[in-house]
Design a protein around this motif. Structure first.
Motif, PDB file in Angstrom:
ATOM      1  N   LYS A 572      41.080  47.114  48.569  1.00 35.15           N
ATOM      2  CA  LYS A 572      39.943  47.447  49.812  1.00 35.15           C
ATOM      3  C   LYS A 572      39.752  48.954  49.578  1.00 35.15           C
ATOM      4  CE  LYS A 572      40.749  43.197  52.528  1.00 35.15           C
ATOM      5  NZ  LYS A 572      41.067  42.912  53.723  1.00 35.15           N
ATOM      6  N   GLU A 574      37.866  51.962  49.493  1.00 37.21           N
ATOM      7  CA  GLU A 574      36.348  52.394  49.302  1.00 37.21           C
ATOM      8  C   GLU A 574      35.942  53.091  48.140  1.00 37.21           C
ATOM      9  OE1 GLU A 574      35.158  53.785  53.105  1.00 37.21           O
ATOM     10  OE2 GLU A 574      35.401  51.801  54.140  1.00 37.21           O
ATOM     11  N   ASP A 578      32.209  48.208  43.373  1.00 36.46           N
ATOM     12  CA  ASP A 578      32.187  47.247  43.674  1.00 36.46           C
ATOM     13  C   ASP A 578      32.173  46.421  42.200  1.00 36.46           C
ATOM     14  OD1 ASP A 578      31.920  46.957  46.355  1.00 36.46           O
ATOM     15  OD2 ASP A 578      29.870  47.276  46.278  1.00 36.46           O
ATOM     16  N   LYS A 581      35.772  45.836  41.248  1.00 35.56           N
ATOM     17  CA  LYS A 581      36.280  44.856  41.938  1.00 35.56           C
ATOM     18  C   LYS A 581      36.086  43.604  41.617  1.00 35.56           C
ATOM     19  CE  LYS A 581      36.888  47.756  46.151  1.00 35.56           C
ATOM     20  NZ  LYS A 581      36.455  48.004  47.631  1.00 35.56           N
ATOM     21  N   GLU A 626      38.101  40.812  48.894  1.00 36.61           N
ATOM     22  CA  GLU A 626      37.504  41.869  48.618  1.00 36.61           C
ATOM     23  C   GLU A 626      36.539  41.716  47.452  1.00 36.61           C
ATOM     24  OE1 GLU A 626      35.843  45.699  49.425  1.00 36.61           O
ATOM     25  OE2 GLU A 626      37.067  44.431  50.713  1.00 36.61           O
ATOM     26  N   SER A 630      32.476  42.255  47.575  1.00 37.14           N
ATOM     27  CA  SER A 630      31.962  43.294  46.235  1.00 37.14           C
ATOM     28  C   SER A 630      30.825  42.503  45.902  1.00 37.14           C
ATOM     29  CB  SER A 630      32.870  43.765  45.459  1.00 37.14           C
ATOM     30  OG  SER A 630      33.910  44.464  46.154  1.00 37.14           O
TER      31      SER A 630
END
Length: 897
Positions: A572, A574, A578, A581, A626, A630
């Motif tokens: 997770k 930041e 994305d 992930k 997550e 994403s």
């Protein structure tokens, strides 16, 4: 006495040379040890009494005489025997007296006459350094060489001293050559700041490399040497030697370590000065062309890294640890020095100020220091001129390429086999621990430069395209981050100790480094750690689950488990993109699909008491949550590569969810669903982030899962009653509760996604119908069936309540709900009443009637329109037939005419 008296008389008509020449010649030419001993004793007395009166010309003669009794093997008269040891001792006293008291009496370096005396003095030190009479004499003579060079401001003096130390560095006696090596590098470090470019070139290419080549060559011949100190029975002093240095080849390896360590000292202290030598361009003029030659330091740099790599790649037992570790240190240091930030980025000097006290042995601040200022260290970019930045980058690439070569060596080399003791780690693990620590320091230097996270959109798209094509993300030459991550991963995988039940120190260091990189936003590190973890996200050993304390050998690797923990904690973050992930989630889903088909996965189908791997999705839950979040953010970006990635991702999600919801069958036991609590969390994540176009597939899976879990709950309800064993009853009760938990989540998810679907209506109707049937059964033996159906119906009612649009569903189930509201079960009655209270039945019926009437009207209008269309079609068909008849008539008439 006469010589001393005449020497003290400056006005004597006899020169000092004529006066001392006979004595010195006798000392040099006699073959009798007693004569030489008497002569050197007289010479010592003369130096003590009148040495300060000697002039420049006679010093060379005196020093040559002192040198002749050193017992050097190359002297034309054999003076190596023990009967010459006293003469050697007296001669060394003369040498030490000259260096200590009369070095300033020698002519200054600017005087041409000083060259012979000073050169002779260094030759004398070399002779005593090579003498075999006494080791202490040799060691002290080496120190005198450094004293002479240090006190002489002439640049040529240090070069002559280094040349003598190079010779002594090849001595067969370990103590002597090691002392010579240490003194040599101390000279270079101490005087290097005054070296010219040419001196540095000679120092590195001739002196340092010459010493190392000599050590390697002599070390290779060590097994054939007869004069090794270990086998020499004539040594005056006997010492005990540690087993790691009890042979000649081991001792030469120790000297090799000292040479590499000295090279580390030189580079650490003088790199900036050496780097600036690359700014001097040399033009080579040939017969047909003129070209600019590459700076000598670039070639020397490659040679240094080659020596470091060869040392790090050595094989052998514990005697090679220091050599291999030093080679690894040298490779790391070269990369640190040549990176953009320089080695200063990894240095955290201790800051001592006021208001500090020693607490428990440590210096700690007890208040804010007033007026303290932090000194800012200059960065490498400030120290290096613009003209050499390109060469600095080239040096870093060469250093990093060397680390990649060592990585390739680790990948190809077979695991070392050694007879390790319980308290000793294998040699390779200890070397890799040293390397892992060095890589951590290198990352501190380069984390804001060469090893900074690559968040370039184009590169991310390329990585995604490669991932979709199932291609390896082979790192480009300039992609230092990916190459570095690969190296750290190899270190973690190779640093395995057979007897360790926990991570080795090398593995712990590597994992801490990868975790730090992930925290700083490294996408490559996250993917590498996830790949390292693999199946550890989905199963654990019985020992980890708490049901066994025996390591059966089939359990998950400790390293993979630690990697899974890192990913679960950092997913997770930041700072991670994305795309990365989503790729990590897709990769792990593929791992589950592949591993579930392997025979090793079937260990669960055996008897429960047999040790094996047990499913455990706890660490996978954050990754699923997550990763899908994403994916939803990527879905809004409308990029082509993201779309393809999401299609693949949701395809894998459907496959994995289907397999997880499938019952596990065990011989002589009812089927069950594993990891109910964790699986429920995964279902929640899928329902929360599912794409709109994927809702039908997910709803179908959830309906199937709900029906399967209902069947499992009913089976275990019966087993709980029929099983005569208490353990069996407890197991059936546990799996019964787990099945109901899965049923609840599947029904809730189905109600959220498609509250008006026929699947949901069919399942709910069947559940309520089964309950109504069970309520009509008066057989007491079937009471468990009634209880089970009541709980399933209650779960169904709870799921219906979460729906945003349950009016139509309640209307279709209205007759059954009216019957259930009178059931003798408080919880179920409450749930049914809540549903019926929430829904306005009258309004719902009215709305349904209005929709029915509207549908009938639309159908009537459609029917009327259909009739009109039929009439029009018939008229058109008649017109078509008439036209075709006319065409046929016209065609016949034309044929007749």
């Amino acid at each position: 006495v006469v010589a001393e008296k005449r020497t003290m008389e400056p006005d004597s008509s006899i020169s000092q040379v004529d006066l001392l020449q006979p004595l010195c010649s006798t000392i040099k030419s006699t073959k009798e040890a007693g004569v030489a001993e008497a002569g050197i004793s007289s010479l010592h007395s003369l130096l003590e009494g009148a040495g300060h009166n000697l002039n420049g010309k006679v010093w060379a003669i005196v020093i040559d005489a002192v040198s002749s009794v050193a017992g050097e093997s190359s002297y034309h008269i054999d003076r190596t025997g023990s009967d010459w040891s006293t003469s050697c001792m007296l001669g060394f006293r003369c040498l030490k007296l000259i260096v200590d008291d009369f070095l300033e009496e020698l002519p200054p370096p600017s005087d041409d006459s000083s060259i012979a005396p000073r050169k002779a003095l260094m030759e004398c030190c070399l002779s005593y350094g090579s003498s075999r009479h006494d080791v202490n004499t040799s060691l002290t003579a080496i120190g005198l060489l450094w004293t002479i060079a240090d006190q002489d401001a002439d640049a040529s003096s240090i070069e002559r001293a280094l040349a003598k130390l190079v010779v002594l560095a090849g001595d067969c006696r370990t103590e002597v050559r090691n002392c010579a090596v240490n003194s040599l590098f101390s000279c270079i470090v101490g005087r290097g700041q005054n070296f010219t470019i040419d001196q540095w070139e000679r120092c590195i290419t001739d002196t340092v490399f010459g010493v190392y080549d000599q050590v390697l060559y002599r070390g290779g011949e060590s097994n054939n040497q007869q004069d090794s100190p270990i086998n020499d029975n004539s040594i005056k002093y006997k010492t005990s030697v540690h087993h790691s240095r009890d042979s000649a080849d081991k001792q030469w390896a120790t000297t090799e370590v000292l040479v590499l360590s000295g090279l580390v000292r030189v580079l650490r202290n003088n790199f900036n000065q050496l780097l600036q030598t690359t700014g001097n361009v040399r033009v080579v003029v040939g017969q047909s062309s003129t070209c600019v030659s590459k700076p000598w330091f670039v070639s020397a740099w490659s040679r240094i890294l080659e020596l470091a790599l060869n040392a790090a790649k050595q094989t052998g037992g514990r005697e090679t640890i220091d050599l291999r570790s030093t080679g690894a240190d040298l490779m790391i240091l070269c990369c640190q020095l040549s990176c953009r930030a320089g080695i200063q980025a990894a240095l955290t000097p201790a800051r001592v100020g006021t208001n500090m006290q020693v607490v428990n042995g440590a210096l700690r601040s007890v208040g804010e220091a007033k007026g303290s200022k932090t000194q800012v260290q200059p960065t490498a970019q400030e120290l290096v001129p613009e003209s050499v930045k390109l060469y600095r980058e080239e040096l870093f690439k060469v250093g990093f390429d060397t680390l990649s070569l060592f990585q390739k060596h680790l990948e190809e080399a077979e695991k070392e086999v050694e007879e390790s003791k319980p308290y000793h780690e294998p040699v390779q693990v200890q070397v890799l621990h040293r390397l892992a620590g060095g890589l951590g320091k290198l990352y501190e230097c380069c984390k804001d430069g060469e090893l900074s996270p690559n968040h370039d959109k184009i590169q991310c798209r390329i990585a995604t395209a490669r991932f979709l094509a199932l291609e390896s993300e082979g790192a480009d030459a300039d992609d230092f981050e990916t190459r570095f991550v690969d190296l750290v991963g190899i270190v973690a995988k190779k640093a395995v100790s057979a007897q360790a039940r926990f991570l080795t120190q090398a593995q712990r260091s590597a994992m801490d480094l990868l975790k730090e990189m992930v925290e700083n936003g490294s996408n490559q590190s996250l993917k590498a750690v996830a790949s390292m973890a693999g199946p550890a996200f989905f199963w654990s050993t019985e020992e980890e689950s708490g049901s066994s304390s025996v390591d059966d050998g089939f359990g998950i690797e400790t390293l993979a488990r630690e990697a899974a923990i890192v990913v679960s904690d950092q997913i997770k973050n930041e700072k991670i993109l994305d795309e990365s992930k989503a790729q990590v989630l897709c990769m792990l889903l593929s791992v589950f699909v592949v591993e579930s088909d392997k025979e090793s996965w079937k260990l669960e189908s055996k008897v429960a008491k047999e040790p094996g791997r047990k499913r455990n999705y706890k660490l996978f839950i954050p990754v699923m949550e997550e990763g899908l979040a994403s994916a939803k953010r990527l879905d809004a970006s409308d990029e082509a590569t993201s779309s393809d990635l999401l299609d693949l991702l949701w395809e894998r999600v459907d496959m994995v969810l289907s397999q997880m919801l499938s019952p596990i069958y065990i011989a002589s036991h009812a089927p069950y669903v594993s990891q109910a609590s964790n699986l429920a969390e995964l279902i929640k994540a899928v329902v929360a982030f599912v794409q709109n176009e994927r809702q039908n597939e997910v709803a179908a899976l959830l309906s199937s899962g709900a029906l399967k879990s209902v069947d499992i709950a009913r089976d275990h309800s019966a087993y709980e009653i029929e099983d005569p064993k208490e353990d069996g009853k407890i197991r059936s009760k546990k799996r019964y509760d787990e099945a109901l938990k899965i049923c609840r989540e599947c029904m809730i998810g189905l109600c959220r996604l498609q509250p008006k679907s026929s699947m949901l209506e069919s399942i709910a109707a069947q559940v309520f119908e089964d309950l109504i049937t069970a309520l009509g059964d008066e057989n007491e033996k079937h009471s468990h069936i009634k209880s089970t159906n009541i709980q399933i119906a209650s779960i169904t009612c709870q799921a219906i309540k979460v729906s945003n649009d349950m009016d139509s569903l309640v209307l279709s189930l209205f007759p059954k709900l009216c019957f259930l509201i009178s059931v003798d079960h408080t919880e179920l009655r409450t749930e049914v009443a809540t549903i019926m209270k929430t829904v306005n039945i009258g309004e719902t019926i009215t709305d349904a009637r209005n929709r029915m009437e509207k549908a009938e009207q639309e159908a009537s209008e459609a029917t009327s329109e259909n009739e009109s269309l039929k009439i029009a079609i018939e008229e058109l068909q008649e017109e078509n037939n008439r036209l075709q008849h006319q065409i046929a008539v016209f065609s016949s008439s034309s044929a007749l005419t």
